[in-house]
Design a protein around this motif. Sequence first.
Motif, PDB file in Angstrom:
ATOM      1  N   TYR A   1       5.266  46.756 -35.439  1.00 30.06           N
ATOM      2  CA  TYR A   1       5.100  47.661 -36.572  1.00 30.06           C
ATOM      3  C   TYR A   1       3.628  48.021 -36.735  1.00 30.06           C
ATOM      4  CZ  TYR A   1       9.882  46.519 -38.000  1.00 30.06           C
ATOM      5  OH  TYR A   1      11.249  46.364 -38.036  1.00 30.06           O
ATOM      6  N   ASP A   2       3.363  49.296 -37.017  1.00 30.08           N
ATOM      7  CA  ASP A   2       2.000  49.798 -37.203  1.00 30.08           C
ATOM      8  C   ASP A   2       1.908  50.397 -38.601  1.00 30.08           C
ATOM      9  OD1 ASP A   2      -0.499  50.910 -37.084  1.00 30.08           O
ATOM     10  OD2 ASP A   2      -0.190  51.956 -35.182  1.00 30.08           O
ATOM     11  N   GLY A   3       1.373  49.630 -39.532  1.00 34.23           N
ATOM     12  CA  GLY A   3       1.301  50.080 -40.914  1.00 34.23           C
ATOM     13  C   GLY A   3      -0.056  49.840 -41.533  1.00 34.23           C
ATOM     14  N   TYR A   4      -0.073  49.683 -42.852  1.00 36.81           N
ATOM     15  CA  TYR A   4      -1.326  49.475 -43.571  1.00 36.81           C
ATOM     16  C   TYR A   4      -1.027  48.887 -44.946  1.00 36.81           C
ATOM     17  CZ  TYR A   4      -0.014  53.802 -45.995  1.00 36.81           C
ATOM     18  OH  TYR A   4       0.660  54.757 -46.724  1.00 36.81           O
ATOM     19  N   VAL A   5      -2.078  48.393 -45.585  1.00 35.86           N
ATOM     20  CA  VAL A   5      -1.987  47.927 -46.969  1.00 35.86           C
ATOM     21  C   VAL A   5      -3.054  48.651 -47.760  1.00 35.86           C
ATOM     22  CG1 VAL A   5      -2.086  45.963 -48.537  1.00 35.86           C
ATOM     23  CG2 VAL A   5      -1.176  45.648 -46.222  1.00 35.86           C
ATOM     24  N   ALA A   6      -2.634  49.483 -48.701  1.00 37.07           N
ATOM     25  CA  ALA A   6      -3.551  50.183 -49.606  1.00 37.07           C
ATOM     26  C   ALA A   6      -3.059  49.922 -51.025  1.00 37.07           C
ATOM     27  CB  ALA A   6      -3.614  51.667 -49.270  1.00 37.07           C
TER      28      ALA A   6
ATOM     29  N   ARG B   1       2.013  48.009 -49.516  1.00 40.25           N
ATOM     30  CA  ARG B   1       2.153  47.755 -48.084  1.00 40.25           C
ATOM     31  C   ARG B   1       3.160  48.735 -47.489  1.00 40.25           C
ATOM     32  NH1 ARG B   1       4.594  42.144 -46.085  1.00 40.25           N
ATOM     33  NH2 ARG B   1       6.428  43.116 -47.025  1.00 40.25           N
ATOM     34  N   VAL B   2       2.758  49.359 -46.397  1.00 35.52           N
ATOM     35  CA  VAL B   2       3.614  50.289 -45.674  1.00 35.52           C
ATOM     36  C   VAL B   2       3.666  49.813 -44.227  1.00 35.52           C
ATOM     37  CG1 VAL B   2       3.918  52.677 -44.929  1.00 35.52           C
ATOM     38  CG2 VAL B   2       2.972  52.196 -47.199  1.00 35.52           C
ATOM     39  N   MET B   3       4.856  49.641 -43.683  1.00 37.68           N
ATOM     40  CA  MET B   3       4.995  49.047 -42.365  1.00 37.68           C
ATOM     41  C   MET B   3       5.043  50.057 -41.227  1.00 37.68           C
ATOM     42  SD  MET B   3       4.755  45.885 -42.894  1.00 37.68           S
ATOM     43  CE  MET B   3       5.072  45.348 -41.215  1.00 37.68           C
ATOM     44  N   GLU B   4       5.022  51.350 -41.530  1.00 36.85           N
ATOM     45  CA  GLU B   4       5.071  52.359 -40.490  1.00 36.85           C
ATOM     46  C   GLU B   4       4.085  53.478 -40.796  1.00 36.85           C
ATOM     47  OE1 GLU B   4       9.623  52.109 -38.907  1.00 36.85           O
ATOM     48  OE2 GLU B   4       9.327  53.150 -40.819  1.00 36.85           O
ATOM     49  N   GLY B   5       3.898  54.368 -39.840  1.00 39.34           N
ATOM     50  CA  GLY B   5       3.032  55.523 -40.053  1.00 39.34           C
ATOM     51  C   GLY B   5       1.845  55.596 -39.129  1.00 39.34           C
ATOM     52  N   GLY B   6       1.371  54.440 -38.649  1.00 32.76           N
ATOM     53  CA  GLY B   6       0.237  54.428 -37.733  1.00 32.76           C
ATOM     54  C   GLY B   6       0.630  54.862 -36.333  1.00 32.76           C
ATOM     55  N   THR B   7      -0.371  55.287 -35.572  1.00 33.09           N
ATOM     56  CA  THR B   7      -0.109  55.713 -34.184  1.00 33.09           C
ATOM     57  C   THR B   7      -0.992  54.992 -33.175  1.00 33.09           C
ATOM     58  OG1 THR B   7      -1.677  57.551 -34.406  1.00 33.09           O
ATOM     59  CG2 THR B   7       0.630  58.019 -34.924  1.00 33.09           C
TER      60      THR B   7
END
Length: 291
Positions: free
Chosen positions: A203-208, A211-217
């Motif tokens: 999983y490629d996500g972020y925490v701002a 937390r979001v577990m998807e969206g990154g490339t």
Amino acid sequence: MNKSLIATAIGAALSVSSGACLAAAPADWSQISAMDVTLFYPGVSPVEWVTKGVEHGGARALKKGERCADCHSEEAADIGQLIVSGEKNEPNPPAGKAPAINAKVQATHDGENLYLRFTWQQPAASGGAKMDETNPVKIAYMLEDGNKVELAEQGGCWGSCHMGVRTMPEGDAQKTKYVKGGSLADGVFFDLNQWRSGENKAYDGYVAEQRVMEGGTALQGAEGKNDNGNWSVVFTRKFAGGEGDVSLAAGKVYNFGFAIHDDSSDGRYHHVSLGLTLGIDAEADINAKAQ
């Protein structure tokens, strides 16, 4: 065969991966230097506790800019033992939980891709409840650039751990990890990559602000192997990415931390590192040197 046995069988496979076509990681990792890291069980030790001086003696040092690792790197296993026993910061001690996991971290790059390898020996099964039957093991790491996230430089991913999140004793069941003032537009976020053994998925996500577990490339995938209880997981990540991805560049240092969910654990019931630094051809706790 029930779901638990299926997940265990998948997680114990000799080689499992996600990502159909990964860039070429080093063929011989023995030539890449390794850092020994003790991950410990943190219990209920969110950022609010860490920064509150009446409960945490190191709060004053943090305010002066000292890192958590400056005080605790040699005693991480002892801290884990204290907490997992229920003596401190844990109202619900998990029966048989390992107090700490000793892991090795290796890093290198080829100018376009970062390769991170984590190895550790699987602790004995606790015999307790399986919170995530699908995934016997999960491993995740976070990156932060520019010290924009509060406590990222000093405490690593502790900047995303708050008393009010869903697996804390009095947390909100709907609230995920977050960072204070979190904003992708303003660069106030952690880049988050995770691999799950049973799903065999990265999983490629972020925490701002959440937390979001998807969206990154940037993350190209991860490969995991369990050889008689000895785990090895390799992440392949491009320098450049998209939403929620920290852009990497030679000569720069990034805030870094990682966690392992062992024995089908979930939420806060994991083992975590103290805050570390990752350099790309730069002096840091972990230096990813060019192949």
